[in-house]
Scaffold this motif. Structure first.
Motif, mmCIF file in Angstrom:
data_model
loop_
_atom_site.group_PDB
_atom_site.id
_atom_site.type_symbol
_atom_site.label_atom_id
_atom_site.label_comp_id
_atom_site.label_asym_id
_atom_site.label_seq_id
_atom_site.Cartn_x
_atom_site.Cartn_y
_atom_site.Cartn_z
ATOM 1 N N ARG A 19 50.399 23.590 31.622
ATOM 2 C CA ARG A 19 49.988 23.384 30.227
ATOM 3 C C ARG A 19 50.792 24.224 29.242
ATOM 4 N N GLY A 20 51.637 25.106 29.751
ATOM 5 C CA GLY A 20 52.391 25.971 28.861
ATOM 6 C C GLY A 20 51.521 27.000 28.162
ATOM 7 N N VAL A 21 50.502 27.475 28.853
ATOM 8 C CA VAL A 21 49.548 28.439 28.299
ATOM 9 C C VAL A 21 49.764 29.799 28.952
ATOM 10 N N LYS A 22 49.773 30.841 28.149
ATOM 11 C CA LYS A 22 49.954 32.194 28.676
ATOM 12 C C LYS A 22 48.715 32.634 29.468
ATOM 13 N N LEU A 23 48.946 33.275 30.610
ATOM 14 C CA LEU A 23 47.871 33.808 31.442
ATOM 15 C C LEU A 23 47.932 35.332 31.427
ATOM 16 N N ILE A 24 46.873 35.957 30.962
ATOM 17 C CA ILE A 24 46.765 37.416 30.927
ATOM 18 C C ILE A 24 45.674 37.828 31.906
ATOM 19 N N LEU A 25 46.049 38.610 32.903
ATOM 20 C CA LEU A 25 45.123 38.961 33.986
ATOM 21 C C LEU A 25 44.780 40.453 33.919
ATOM 22 N N THR A 26 43.501 40.759 33.893
ATOM 23 C CA THR A 26 43.051 42.144 33.908
ATOM 24 C C THR A 26 42.623 42.538 35.324
ATOM 25 N N ALA A 27 43.294 43.537 35.873
ATOM 26 C CA ALA A 27 42.939 44.069 37.198
ATOM 27 C C ALA A 27 42.067 45.306 36.989
ATOM 28 N N HIS A 28 40.769 45.149 37.155
ATOM 29 C CA HIS A 28 39.847 46.255 36.904
ATOM 30 C C HIS A 28 40.075 47.414 37.864
ATOM 31 N N ASP A 29 40.557 47.108 39.038
ATOM 32 C CA ASP A 29 40.882 48.144 40.028
ATOM 33 C C ASP A 29 41.806 47.518 41.056
ATOM 34 N N VAL A 30 42.064 48.240 42.124
ATOM 35 C CA VAL A 30 42.874 47.701 43.222
ATOM 36 C C VAL A 30 41.904 47.215 44.296
ATOM 37 N N LEU A 31 41.749 45.916 44.394
ATOM 38 C CA LEU A 31 40.731 45.365 45.292
ATOM 39 C C LEU A 31 40.983 45.753 46.746
ATOM 40 N N ALA A 32 42.250 45.777 47.160
ATOM 41 C CA ALA A 32 42.568 46.083 48.554
ATOM 42 C C ALA A 32 42.123 47.491 48.945
ATOM 43 N N LYS A 33 42.030 48.378 47.963
ATOM 44 C CA LYS A 33 41.606 49.745 48.261
ATOM 45 C C LYS A 33 40.111 49.848 48.562
ATOM 46 N N GLN A 34 39.378 48.752 48.350
ATOM 47 C CA GLN A 34 37.960 48.754 48.701
ATOM 48 C C GLN A 34 37.750 48.540 50.200
ATOM 49 N N LEU A 35 38.831 48.211 50.895
ATOM 50 C CA LEU A 35 38.769 47.968 52.340
ATOM 51 C C LEU A 35 39.285 49.185 53.093
ATOM 52 N N PRO A 36 38.930 49.328 54.364
ATOM 53 C CA PRO A 36 39.420 50.476 55.156
ATOM 54 C C PRO A 36 40.944 50.543 55.132
ATOM 55 N N THR A 37 41.468 51.699 54.821
ATOM 56 C CA THR A 37 42.918 51.858 54.704
ATOM 57 C C THR A 37 43.620 51.665 56.047
ATOM 58 N N ASP A 38 44.884 51.255 55.979
ATOM 59 C CA ASP A 38 45.734 51.093 57.163
ATOM 60 C C ASP A 38 45.150 50.111 58.176
ATOM 61 N N ALA A 188 33.677 56.952 46.539
ATOM 62 C CA ALA A 188 34.769 55.992 46.691
ATOM 63 C C ALA A 188 34.820 55.136 45.435
ATOM 64 N N GLY A 189 35.964 54.466 45.255
ATOM 65 C CA GLY A 189 36.103 53.582 44.104
ATOM 66 C C GLY A 189 37.455 53.741 43.444
ATOM 67 N N THR A 190 37.910 52.671 42.785
ATOM 68 C CA THR A 190 39.151 52.703 42.026
ATOM 69 C C THR A 190 38.854 52.204 40.621
ATOM 70 N N GLY A 191 39.892 52.130 39.785
ATOM 71 C CA GLY A 191 39.672 51.688 38.418
ATOM 72 C C GLY A 191 38.924 52.740 37.616
ATOM 73 N N MET A 192 38.118 52.300 36.657
ATOM 74 C CA MET A 192 37.329 53.191 35.819
ATOM 75 C C MET A 192 35.884 52.735 35.855
ATOM 76 N N SER A 193 34.965 53.681 35.807
ATOM 77 C CA SER A 193 33.539 53.366 35.823
ATOM 78 C C SER A 193 33.031 53.215 34.396
ATOM 79 N N VAL A 194 32.627 52.000 34.038
ATOM 80 C CA VAL A 194 32.101 51.779 32.692
ATOM 81 C C VAL A 194 30.767 52.493 32.505
ATOM 82 N N LYS A 195 29.991 52.647 33.585
ATOM 83 C CA LYS A 195 28.701 53.321 33.472
ATOM 84 C C LYS A 195 28.881 54.800 33.137
#
Length: 275
Positions: A19-38, A188-195
């Motif tokens: 459609r020729g529309v700009k997509l702006i994506l907000t990554a609130h945190d790193v989702l992969a970091k919510q899983l066990p590392t390595d 634990a957690g990434t991103g920023m806590s709004v609370k």
């Protein structure tokens, strides 16, 4: 198109391009970091997450650490912290009105007894934090109690611990007003806590781990209390409750800190990206 979560980008990206529309994506945190590392699962999740971010014309991150992480994978982003309507956040009810609101909401709770407050959604780090708060409440001398609000815990009544589930905005504002302190023992957690920011905007004394304040340039002892040793929390909580005037300036400084995060100031970058 403003997209909040990367896992929709595989669908939204191709549509926006056609459609020729700009997509702006907000990554609130790193989702992969919510899983066990390595782990294999974390590696697969990260690959999918990075591919999703590459679908966007512009990526927005909330915290400098997340921005740097994505940059290390050759994904540039604009860092725009969480913004609040700080003018509305500080508009708490008068103490007498707050007490009346809470007594009407649940008369089975002794609302005249001091309590610490935790607010959170059904997110794994929040669920773990509630478990810690329950343990702290069990260890209290009975002169104070802990209240948890939100989908982080189903309605519960135990010794010195009460979970209220989801509540109305008016009840939440009353809880903030009437609480002795806000407790955020996140491990634990990434991103920023709004609370965290909401509690600061309400001028509350906040006792939490360093992770609770991730992304915020706070200073322990100035606008919050950072303590990673949960074994000492009961003593700190009791000191705050017994000597509220000694901690009053912490709450005032927290409110002043939060004023820097008003959305009217921070979200100009979104308008720039849209134009």
């Amino acid at each position: 198109v403003l997209l909040e979560y990367p896992f929709w980008a595989a669908i939204a990206g191709p549509i926006c391009r056609r459609r020729g529309v700009k997509l702006i994506l907000t990554a609130h945190d790193v989702l992969a970091k919510q899983l066990p590392t390595d782990t294999w699962l974390a590696q697969v999740a990260l690959a999918e997450e990075l591919q999703a971010l590459r679908e966007a014309d512009a990526v927005v991150t909330l915290a400098p650490d997340d921005q740097a992480f994505f940059q290390s994978h050759n994904i540039a982003s604009h860092c725009i912290p969480i913004g609040l309507d700080t003018q509305a956040a500080v508009n708490l009810p008068a103490p007498e009105k707050a007490l009346a609101e809470l007594q009407a909401f649940d008369p089975s709770i002794d609302w005249r007894k001091p309590f610490c407050l935790f607010v959170g959604s059904q997110h794994l780090p929040n669920l773990k934090a509630v478990e810690q708060i329950q343990a702290l409440a069990q260890a209290s001398d009975g002169h104070w109690q802990a209240i948890a609000v939100g989908s982080c815990c189903p309605p519960t009544q135990q010794r010195n611990f009460f979970a209220l589930g989801k509540v109305s905005d008016s009840v939440l504002q009353a809880l903030y007003q009437h609480s002795a302190l806000v407790l955020i023992p996140l491990e634990a957690g990434t991103g920023m806590s709004v609370k965290t920011l909401e509690a600061m905007a309400c001028g509350k004394v906040i006792l939490g781990t360093a992770i609770a304040f991730r992304g915020y340039p706070v200073e322990s002892g100035v606008n919050c209390l950072i303590n990673n040793n949960l074994a000492t929390y009961v003593g700190v909580i009791e000191d705050i409750i017994q000597h509220p005037h000694q901690y009053e300036q912490l709450g005032n400084s927290a409110r002043n800190f939060a004023q820097n995060y008003d959305y009217r100031q921070l979200y100009q970058t979104y308008l720039d990206l849209l134009s």
